[in-house]
Motif scaffolding. Structure first.
Motif, PDB file in Angstrom:
ATOM      1  N   GLN A  43     -32.504 -28.712  36.417  1.00 12.25           N
ATOM      2  CA  GLN A  43     -33.403 -29.535  35.620  1.00 12.25           C
ATOM      3  C   GLN A  43     -34.361 -28.673  34.800  1.00 12.25           C
ATOM      4  OE1 GLN A  43     -35.331 -32.371  38.202  1.00 12.25           O
ATOM      5  NE2 GLN A  43     -33.426 -33.387  38.759  1.00 12.25           N
ATOM      6  N   TYR A  96     -28.234 -19.757  28.239  1.00 12.49           N
ATOM      7  CA  TYR A  96     -29.049 -20.823  28.810  1.00 12.49           C
ATOM      8  C   TYR A  96     -28.264 -22.097  29.110  1.00 12.49           C
ATOM      9  CZ  TYR A  96     -32.784 -17.774  27.224  1.00 12.49           C
ATOM     10  OH  TYR A  96     -33.597 -16.695  27.024  1.00 12.49           O
ATOM     11  N   ASP A  97     -26.996 -22.140  28.727  1.00 14.62           N
ATOM     12  CA  ASP A  97     -26.173 -23.287  29.081  1.00 14.62           C
ATOM     13  C   ASP A  97     -25.552 -23.134  30.472  1.00 14.62           C
ATOM     14  OD1 ASP A  97     -24.636 -21.149  28.303  1.00 14.62           O
ATOM     15  OD2 ASP A  97     -23.079 -22.370  27.341  1.00 14.62           O
ATOM     16  N   GLU A 152     -33.722 -25.341  27.927  1.00 12.28           N
ATOM     17  CA  GLU A 152     -32.774 -25.341  26.808  1.00 12.28           C
ATOM     18  C   GLU A 152     -33.220 -26.306  25.725  1.00 12.28           C
ATOM     19  OE1 GLU A 152     -27.934 -25.333  26.228  1.00 12.28           O
ATOM     20  OE2 GLU A 152     -28.804 -26.378  27.947  1.00 12.28           O
ATOM     21  N   THR A 153     -33.736 -27.471  26.161  1.00 10.11           N
ATOM     22  CA  THR A 153     -34.230 -28.443  25.183  1.00 10.11           C
ATOM     23  C   THR A 153     -35.399 -27.865  24.387  1.00 10.11           C
ATOM     24  OG1 THR A 153     -33.547 -30.286  26.595  1.00 10.11           O
ATOM     25  CG2 THR A 153     -35.176 -30.756  24.886  1.00 10.11           C
ATOM     26  N   ASN A 154     -36.323 -27.211  25.110  1.00 12.97           N
ATOM     27  CA  ASN A 154     -37.485 -26.628  24.428  1.00 12.97           C
ATOM     28  C   ASN A 154     -37.080 -25.492  23.490  1.00 12.97           C
ATOM     29  OD1 ASN A 154     -39.154 -28.392  25.776  1.00 12.97           O
ATOM     30  ND2 ASN A 154     -39.686 -26.952  27.405  1.00 12.97           N
ATOM     31  N   ASP A 167     -32.409 -27.377  31.977  1.00 13.32           N
ATOM     32  CA  ASP A 167     -32.232 -28.405  30.944  1.00 13.32           C
ATOM     33  C   ASP A 167     -33.479 -28.496  30.062  1.00 13.32           C
ATOM     34  OD1 ASP A 167     -29.718 -29.000  31.893  1.00 13.32           O
ATOM     35  OD2 ASP A 167     -30.392 -30.664  33.147  1.00 13.32           O
ATOM     36  N   THR A 168     -34.646 -28.508  30.721  1.00  7.07           N
ATOM     37  CA  THR A 168     -35.895 -28.572  29.959  1.00  7.07           C
ATOM     38  C   THR A 168     -36.076 -27.330  29.093  1.00  7.07           C
ATOM     39  OG1 THR A 168     -36.905 -29.879  31.744  1.00  7.07           O
ATOM     40  CG2 THR A 168     -38.394 -28.860  30.149  1.00  7.07           C
ATOM     41  N   LYS A 219     -36.099 -38.897  16.643  1.00  8.08           N
ATOM     42  CA  LYS A 219     -36.230 -37.565  16.035  1.00  8.08           C
ATOM     43  C   LYS A 219     -37.424 -37.480  15.103  1.00  8.08           C
ATOM     44  CE  LYS A 219     -32.884 -35.220  14.510  1.00  8.08           C
ATOM     45  NZ  LYS A 219     -31.732 -34.748  13.715  1.00  8.08           N
ATOM     46  N   THR A 226     -34.206 -25.195  22.003  1.00  8.45           N
ATOM     47  CA  THR A 226     -33.568 -25.815  20.837  1.00  8.45           C
ATOM     48  C   THR A 226     -34.630 -26.358  19.877  1.00  8.45           C
ATOM     49  OG1 THR A 226     -31.651 -26.412  22.192  1.00  8.45           O
ATOM     50  CG2 THR A 226     -31.935 -27.586  20.115  1.00  8.45           C
ATOM     51  N   ALA A 227     -35.675 -26.982  20.479  1.00  7.92           N
ATOM     52  CA  ALA A 227     -36.755 -27.507  19.634  1.00  7.92           C
ATOM     53  C   ALA A 227     -37.481 -26.379  18.910  1.00  7.92           C
ATOM     54  CB  ALA A 227     -37.736 -28.311  20.492  1.00  7.92           C
ATOM     55  N   GLU A 279     -40.500 -35.639  16.230  1.00  6.45           N
ATOM     56  CA  GLU A 279     -40.476 -34.208  16.505  1.00  6.45           C
ATOM     57  C   GLU A 279     -41.152 -33.441  15.383  1.00  6.45           C
ATOM     58  OE1 GLU A 279     -36.442 -33.071  17.148  1.00  6.45           O
ATOM     59  OE2 GLU A 279     -36.103 -34.564  18.732  1.00  6.45           O
TER      60      GLU A 279
END
Length: 419
Positions: free
Chosen positions: A197, A175-176, A203-205, A200-201, A368, A207-208, A371
């Motif tokens: 974009q 995903y990178d 990958e962020t999700n 990016d979203t 943070k 990771t979360a 979260e």
């Protein structure tokens, strides 16, 4: 491009033909008028002399008098129409170009019919040259268009193949991976930018999600382990001890269920699935109720809780959810400030501040803490689900309220601005 150029050349061709026909018609009409006027003003002998003296470069004239043919031609073809109607006919000459094409017609004069004609073969030659040049131009255009189209399509296909390979890498879990963007900033680059974009979203999700999963596993592992050990030991306990052990196990289980209930409630609030019971609320009244309820909890930790209110402000909101969010913030201040701390609730108009003089929150951790399942205590010894501030942020977002964390030197300032 080829069709446009072909249409333009055909239009030029039609214009050229029409213009040549117009010039020939105008020339023959002027000669017709001249010889009709000449026949009215001179004698038959002078008329014949004028015809013999006519310049063949201007017009080819033929007139049959009572004896023989007079003029530049030795005969008058049959079935020649009267001007302005014309007809093409060939003649043979003794020059290098033996065959000429003439266009002409008959003019009726006082001395009989006169044939007036002009050469048009050179015009036909000009048109043929134009057609050849146009055909060459069209062929070159087609070849150039095909070559450019091939190169362009090959470049597009190369980029599509590259994108396909990268998408396969993404599908495999890399995903990178990002789609390349060129300096041209064309449609492909716009799509690549939007897709990046989205990645990016994503990958962020992801990771979360991984972080939430790890936190859930960390938070539930200990109570579930206690439950397992307690259940294994329960049959070995006496009847008197069994009741207390069961109560302790139920408390551990309730803590696990509370975590999941809080997560489900947070999701419903964030996604708008929980309807708000909106009503006009006094911000000053909310703060007074908040201070009254939290004061007893602060006294247990030998803390001072102060309330300061100013000009009132009315908000449209869900009283239960807003009070839950504000109480959670004050409860956190009480919980983490330590014994003997001072906690202030300050309300002025649409703005509410909750201040404490505890250890505060580091600058890099202030985002943070909102979260899910995030705790600043790495050992996670403090009781709780780690969803309190996430719930607060979700409730305030539903009420269009901005929250900001800042330093109180020492301690923390939580600023709320209602709309």
């Amino acid at each position: 491009m080829t069709l446009i150029i072909g249409a333009l050349l055909f239009s030029l061709y039609r214009q050229l033909v029409i213009e040549q026909q117009y010039q020939v018609a105008q020339h023959l009409a002027s000669e017709k008028l001249r010889y009709q006027q000449l026949a009215l003003t001179v004698s038959r002998r002078n008329f014949a002399a004028q015809i013999r003296a006519a310049d063949p470069k201007t017009a080819l004239i033929a007139w049959r008098n009572s004896v023989d043919m007079v003029g530049a031609l030795s005969l008058i073809p049959d079935n020649m129409p009267l001007l302005p109607q014309t007809r093409d006919f060939p003649i043979l000459t003794g020059g290098p170009d033996k065959l000429h094409i003439l266009t002409g017609g008959i003019v009726l004069t006082r001395y009989g019919p006169v044939l007036i004609a002009t050469r048009t073969d050179h015009l036909a030659t000009l048109i043929d040259k134009f057609i050849n040049a146009a055909a060459t131009a069209v062929m070159l255009t087609i070849l150039l268009t095909l070559a450019l189209g091939y190169l362009f399509s090959k470049a597009i296909l190369r980029r599509l193949v590259h994108y396909r390979r990268l998408s396969e890498q993404i599908a495999k879990g890399h995903y990178d991976t990002r789609l390349p963007e060129s300096w041209r900033q064309d449609e492909f680059d716009m799509v690549a930018c939007q897709f990046n974009q989205v990645l990016d979203t994503l990958e962020t999700n992801l990771t979360a999600v991984r972080g939430v999963t790890d936190n859930i596993a960390h938070d539930l592992r200990t109570p579930l382990s206690h439950l397992r050990i307690g259940l294994e030991q329960l049959p070995q306990k006496s009847a008197a001890e069994r009741a207390d052990a069961s109560a302790a196990l139920i408390e551990e289980l309730d803590q696990c269920l509370a975590t999941f209930d809080a997560m489900l409630s947070l999701t419903r609030i964030e996604e708008g699935q929980q309807a708000l019971e909106l009503q006009p609320l006094s911000l000053r009244g909310l703060c007074e109720d908040l201070a009254e309820m939290a004061e007893a909890v602060a006294e247990l930790k030998q803390q001072t809780l102060a309330l300061s209110t100013g000009k009132d402000f009315e908000v449209q909101g869900d009283k239960h959810l807003l009070f839950q969010a504000l109480y959670n913030l004050v409860d956190n201040a009480i919980k983490y400030s330590g014994e003997g701390a001072r906690i202030e609730i300050i309300q002025e108009g649409r703005r509410v501040e909750i201040r404490d003089n505890g250890p505060g929150i580091p600058d890099d951790a202030r985002e943070k803490v909102f979260e899910r399942l995030v705790r600043l205590d790495p050992s996670r010894h403090q009781q709780g689900t780690g969803l309190g501030l996430s719930m607060v942020k979700a409730i305030l977002a539903r009420h269009n309220t901005r929250i900001l964390l800042s330093d109180n030197h020492p301690g923390l300032v939580i600023s709320l601005t209602f709309q």
